[in-house]
Scaffold this motif. Sequence first.
Motif, PDB file in Angstrom:
ATOM      1  N   TRP B 762       0.867  -1.182   0.000  1.00 53.07           N
ATOM      2  CA  TRP B 762       0.000   0.000   0.000  1.00 53.07           C
ATOM      3  C   TRP B 762       0.900   1.227   0.000  1.00 53.07           C
ATOM      4  O   TRP B 762       1.768   1.356   0.844  1.00 53.07           O
ATOM      5  CB  TRP B 762      -0.904  -0.025   1.255  1.00 53.07           C
ATOM      6  CG  TRP B 762      -1.657   1.260   1.468  1.00 53.07           C
ATOM      7  CD1 TRP B 762      -2.072   2.136   0.522  1.00 53.07           C
ATOM      8  CD2 TRP B 762      -2.039   1.822   2.737  1.00 53.07           C
ATOM      9  NE1 TRP B 762      -2.703   3.201   1.093  1.00 53.07           N
ATOM     10  CE2 TRP B 762      -2.717   3.034   2.453  1.00 53.07           C
ATOM     11  CE3 TRP B 762      -1.906   1.403   4.055  1.00 53.07           C
ATOM     12  CZ2 TRP B 762      -3.233   3.855   3.455  1.00 53.07           C
ATOM     13  CZ3 TRP B 762      -2.427   2.213   5.063  1.00 53.07           C
ATOM     14  CH2 TRP B 762      -3.097   3.430   4.763  1.00 53.07           C
ATOM     15  N   THR B 764       1.073   5.597  -0.632  1.00 58.21           N
ATOM     16  CA  THR B 764       0.290   6.833  -0.668  1.00 58.21           C
ATOM     17  C   THR B 764       1.155   7.941  -1.246  1.00 58.21           C
ATOM     18  O   THR B 764       2.330   8.057  -0.915  1.00 58.21           O
ATOM     19  CB  THR B 764      -0.153   7.226   0.749  1.00 58.21           C
ATOM     20  OG1 THR B 764      -0.911   6.161   1.287  1.00 58.21           O
ATOM     21  CG2 THR B 764      -1.006   8.485   0.721  1.00 58.21           C
ATOM     22  N   ILE B 862      -4.584  13.113  -3.077  1.00 56.27           N
ATOM     23  CA  ILE B 862      -4.018  11.946  -2.388  1.00 56.27           C
ATOM     24  C   ILE B 862      -4.277  10.734  -3.265  1.00 56.27           C
ATOM     25  O   ILE B 862      -5.427  10.414  -3.576  1.00 56.27           O
ATOM     26  CB  ILE B 862      -4.683  11.700  -1.014  1.00 56.27           C
ATOM     27  CG1 ILE B 862      -4.650  12.967  -0.169  1.00 56.27           C
ATOM     28  CG2 ILE B 862      -4.002  10.551  -0.297  1.00 56.27           C
ATOM     29  CD1 ILE B 862      -5.547  12.892   1.050  1.00 56.27           C
ATOM     30  N   ASN B 864      -3.828   6.753  -3.445  1.00 60.64           N
ATOM     31  CA  ASN B 864      -3.512   5.530  -2.710  1.00 60.64           C
ATOM     32  C   ASN B 864      -3.451   4.378  -3.693  1.00 60.64           C
ATOM     33  O   ASN B 864      -4.312   4.250  -4.557  1.00 60.64           O
ATOM     34  CB  ASN B 864      -4.590   5.223  -1.675  1.00 60.64           C
ATOM     35  CG  ASN B 864      -4.370   6.019  -0.407  1.00 60.64           C
ATOM     36  OD1 ASN B 864      -3.365   5.830   0.279  1.00 60.64           O
ATOM     37  ND2 ASN B 864      -5.283   6.941  -0.140  1.00 60.64           N
ATOM     38  N   SER B 874      -6.088   1.670  -7.241  1.00 61.75           N
ATOM     39  CA  SER B 874      -5.596   2.986  -6.873  1.00 61.75           C
ATOM     40  C   SER B 874      -6.717   3.987  -7.016  1.00 61.75           C
ATOM     41  O   SER B 874      -7.593   3.833  -7.862  1.00 61.75           O
ATOM     42  CB  SER B 874      -4.384   3.376  -7.717  1.00 61.75           C
ATOM     43  OG  SER B 874      -4.795   3.757  -8.996  1.00 61.75           O
TER      44      SER B 874
END
Lengths: 488, 1015
Positions: B762, B764, B862, B864, B874
Amino acid sequence: MKSKILIGLLTLSTLLACSKLEENPDALLVSEQFYLNEGQALSAVTGTYRKLYESGQSIYNGLFQIGVEMATDDYEAGPRARNAHVRAISGLTHDESNDRMEQLWKQSYDAINASNLNIKNIEAMAEGQISPAIKTRLINEAKFLRALHYFNLVRWFGDVPLIVEPVASLSGEQLYVSKATEAEVYTHIENDLIQAESLPNYLDYGEKDRGRASKGAAKSLLSKVYLTQQKWELARNKAKEVIDEEGYGLFESYADVFAVDKKNGKEHIFSAQFQGNSGYQGNSLAGRSAPADIPGINGDYSDALHAEGLLYQSFESQDTRLPITFTTGKVSPTNGQYYALSKPQFNKYYDESVVGNQSQSSKNLSIIRYAEVLLIYAEAENELTAAPTTSAIDALNSVRSRAKASLYTGGSTKDGFRELVFEERRKELVYEYQRWFDLVRRGVDYYIAKLHAAKKTQAAARHIHFPTPQRELNLNPNLKQHPDWINY
Amino acid sequence: MKINGVWGYSWLFLLSLLATLSAQGQQTSPIINASLVGKVIDATTREPIEGATVQLEAVTHSVKTDAEGQFQFVTGQKLPFAVTVSYVGYEQQKLVISISPTVIELEPKISGLDEVVVVGYGAIKRKDLTGSVASLPNELLKQNVSSLDQALKGGISGVQVTQTSGQPGGGVSIRIRGGASIQGGNEPLYVIDGFPVYNQTENTGVGSGATINPLASINPSDIESIEVLKDASATAIYGSRGANGVVLVTTKKGSAGGAKLTYDGSLGSQSVIKTIDVLGARDFATLRNEVLFDANPSRGQYQYLSQNDVDALGEGTNWQKQAFRTAPIRNHQLSLTGGGDRVKYFLGANYFDQEGVIVNTDFKRLGFRSNIDARPYERLTIGANLSLNRTQAQIAPSGIVNSLLIMPPTATVYEADGSYTLRNPFENIFANPIATLLETTNEQVGLRTLGTGFAQYDILDGLQLKVLLGVDLNTRTDKFYLPSYIYEGSVNNGRANLGSLDYYSWLNENTLTYNKSFNNHNLNVLLGFTQQEARNAIFGAGAENFVTDELLYNSLQSGSTLLRPESGAYAWVLHSFLSRINYNYKNKYYASASIRRDGSSRFGTNNKWGNFPSLAFSWRASEETFVKENLSFLNDLKLRTSFGTTGNLEIGQYQSLSTLYALNYLIGGNIATGFASQRIPNENLGWETTYQYDAGIDFSFFRNRFQFTFDWYYKKTEDLLLNVEIPWTSGYASSLQNYGSVENKGVEFNLRSRNIEGEFSWSTDLNLSFNRNKVLSIGNGSSYITGNYIIQVGKPLGTFYGTATDGILQQGEEAEKGVYTGNATPKAGDRLYKDIDGDGKFTTANDRTIIGDAQPNYFFGITNTFNYKGIDLSFLIQGSVGNQILNMNRQALEMFTGQQNASSDALQRWTAANPSQDYPRAKLDPAPIFSDRFVEDGSFVRVKSLQFGYTIPKGWTKNTLSNLRLYVTGQNLITWTKYSGFDPEVTSGNNVQIGVDQGIYPASKSFSVGASITF
């Protein structure tokens, strides 16, 4: 191998090194390239004529109506005149930020600058570049146009900056000009027009030059300039010269004044030239006054009759001007049905050849015509004598008889006759941009009385002038607001 | 051929000198044959890596790994071999191999420090950057958007992207570190494979509504990377065009290895995000009755319809429902890539078809790309990037959205006889919007060829000469037809227009680069000369009065009224000299200096040339021993600072000259051509100059798991190209002068974090930007008003200027407060306004004040990204906070006139029975007054894009396909906002009138499914 590659690259890198930084517009002319021959001088003056109504809502194509005539007893903002500025003028609540009045100022000075450029540059042309006769004529045409715009400006705004040279640089002294007095402006107008009196008689212009400013136009306008200043004798004499010497006359029928096939005829002394469907040169007043709710007519109905002024009622029923000036109903071109209007609407410029598209009306707009010269004569003559003279009465009656209105048979005092002439001007020249001028040149009391009688009760002393646009005051430190418009 | 002055000759001389110097180069070739066999795998997943490059150090021989990660060398050397193994997304590895076969493990690249970043006229390792350069995260390049500028939304700090129209293929407005120019351009310079392109829309004067975004003629799927240059150190090399930032676009290149064919296709659907509540027929009829009664009480309460008729009405026509639809979006992309040692190629074909959420609007693109790189000789590299695209769009005519909102629900689309209802039947005349939409032909067909070709020659080791040539050919035809049976065409019995635009630009860039390292000193020098020229010609013609509507725009001669044809042309030329020196000592202390000297045709004779220098320093503290010893968790710590000057020359052509324009008048009844002067000449007209200071810090820690970038900048733009108002008495309204200044200052944060690593990962990517814009000085005076905006010293651009409302006039208050309504005859229910100037009454002209601004306090994005085995997910969350929007649609809908439809809020309007303090009474004829009521909070947070994919395990498809990924993507899926209009991401694209929502084609949300297959 290597040097071959390098030479190859080298060649490539320099191959294209031939672009230039100087600007030489392909599709535009630069001022320096102009006024080199007679054709160019002619087209530069043509451009100045167009400044009578350049584009959109322009001086002689609607703006006069919206920005000036709305502030009288005869007109009001119609149902489709949505703009707050226009409605303000109509209701006499306008102020120094009113955008239509800004446009009057702006467009007039734009046209004056064009004349100034014409005069200066054509004067500088050498003999081989232009024939002396054409040179003088073009300069005088430009002077006529300049005088016309200054005449408008001085009547609208009072004292105004008097600029008679083109502005060539951004320096302060060229940009920040203070106001000249009304008297100075009038002197300059008179001088321009006196010189323009040497223009050819309108009949001496060939067919292909119809519509240009002529000797008669200069004289007629000059007599009106004198009249406005109450120089009665000069006004009368100049009007008389036009009547006696220039070969004008009234059309048999009032309808012919507004007929497309009679344009620039014997009654038309100077007009803004319109032609529908030819590059935005239609007379928009036709559309502005045409009915909006009749299928197929697509009118705009933004210029309306101010019913309380009782203009419509002031006509005699047999007066032939009535059905030309107004319409009370029309047949829909779409469904053949007749639609009656709730109140009369202006109809002078309604062009039957473009029924559904009145903004393309081909009718000219008279700036000055022979009927008005007769009325100028009648008014000035009356002012010069203790009681109406025969010649004054004859002048008035020629206008009335052509309209099939009852003839004046005498019995009025000097004051009474003056009112009759003004009433005649009002009826003869409806929707021809004259009413406001006629009201204000009689002075504050007259203006206020007429407007209050027509229930435009906001009318006040300051309204016989327009405020100098706030924008101009902001930008030009040497400019002062009209005294009536300070702390009103 | 002609050599241009002293500069041209000096250049020739320099090149010849270099040619002589380099005559002693050498070449090597293998002598004997040996072999090395091996396999390259991912160090964490232990999956084989396909397409990795394995290069022998000693020679230039390299091979690619196959689908199993295998490679094999036949070479003239013996073991041990020194090899370099590299693959995109992995750390490059240099190692010595002593056994064959061997297994090489590549570590996934996480630091990004060694990744090469494209900068102006070169490329550089990220760790060596002294300037502020941001790369768009790869995930965002996969969005299903029509043009590359749309993909920038939310992706990069300091880059604000706002849609100017939801029209498919429509434009966006981009501001990098704030807008500064009031009259010049504010959009960044785009450099596509080295070719500078401005995203300016050109008009032919034909058609109506939005112009198609020129960048929509570049296929976003062809793009490998996008870099945004932000500070002066990075942009000054673009000199007079760098002030608004630079977006560098690099298209995909071929890679050595067997031919690889990839198909990527998706199919989706779009819909409007929301609709606006307006009155239904019954409520509208009641309103109209009320309005007419108010205007003319003597005629009674039912002047429009009787109560029975009103009761019999239903909801009537829902115009928005008639116009909005669920619209498909399709994208097909086919690419073939491959090559050998000497030649690499990327070929791509694309078909993109987006229908609009408004009926009869669409955008289609058919494109082809060929990018080829070759190395015919050891020291010579040549390449060509060529793209051909045809775009075709049917555009929503301007004003249509406004008409959809205010068309009365009692009107119907069709009359009883089946013909179209022509127009709003009431006082406010405008055409039936559905007829306009369905029957107007309003097409733009574009054809664009953009190509660059270069040759790069290694004259000496470290010394390279590069010559680049490029062309941008852009033609467009605008086609327009109004049939006689709709309102707009009924006046003229049909109107047809054709417009054409023919633009071309050529570019020549010649650069020399020199790289040298000695005793820990590393030096990189760039020298160059470039020139670019552009020409544009437009033409338009039209006709009216057609006997039949059959022929559309195809037969202008069939119209009986011909409209005046119009044409125009312009050209501009830019000559530039550029130089840059990058130096570092021990990869620790960096200095960079650049200068560009630009000469532009656009400026006054006294001001043709300008210099644009920059200087930057950085210090990689993490390389210092004391940092390494004491702060070992730090992988990188870099402090940067830069200062420099850039310019803006976007003022159009011929603005310094006293040009004439043509106008006609009737003389003798015929049209005569006249000319009139356009402006006062200004020989001193020059650039807008932007001075920018930037200080930044980059650090990463915990094995590069967290990478953080912070920048502070201050930008001051001087000599603004401003149409300074001058007194009208001059005969002109304004004069373009260099006058005034605007500043932008702000901070930017960027964080990349790998939150979880391993089989499930994961990460960011967060960016956050604060920008403060302020006008420092303008022409004469301290402020000027333009429409509903004011430009005022001390305030930001985009400041709203209008009246302030003060409730509603209630019964009994007429005498006391009536003067604050602005109405001559105030009546209870009229809106009250504040008396700003304190003169005891309200007037629109004098009682205006600042009532908000369109600049956000901050904006962010943002992204992710999650990966688990073959599954990838994503999503981008994007937001803007603190900006305000002028909701002009609402102003139109809150005029309860009965002449046009109104917002459903009209139900709460003031009546004697409902003395509202918010909504005024019904009134036939109110003056539209712009007030703070229509200024709304435009803050929003939204799920801008989402992608979810599944890559089918290799084993399943082994024999047929080498890779298969199935995915779903979405755009604008969820939005949180208080804004009451269609969408908070809205602006006019105008420099000054920012953040106004007036009849703009609404944005849509979309959802697509697709597959990516590699054969």
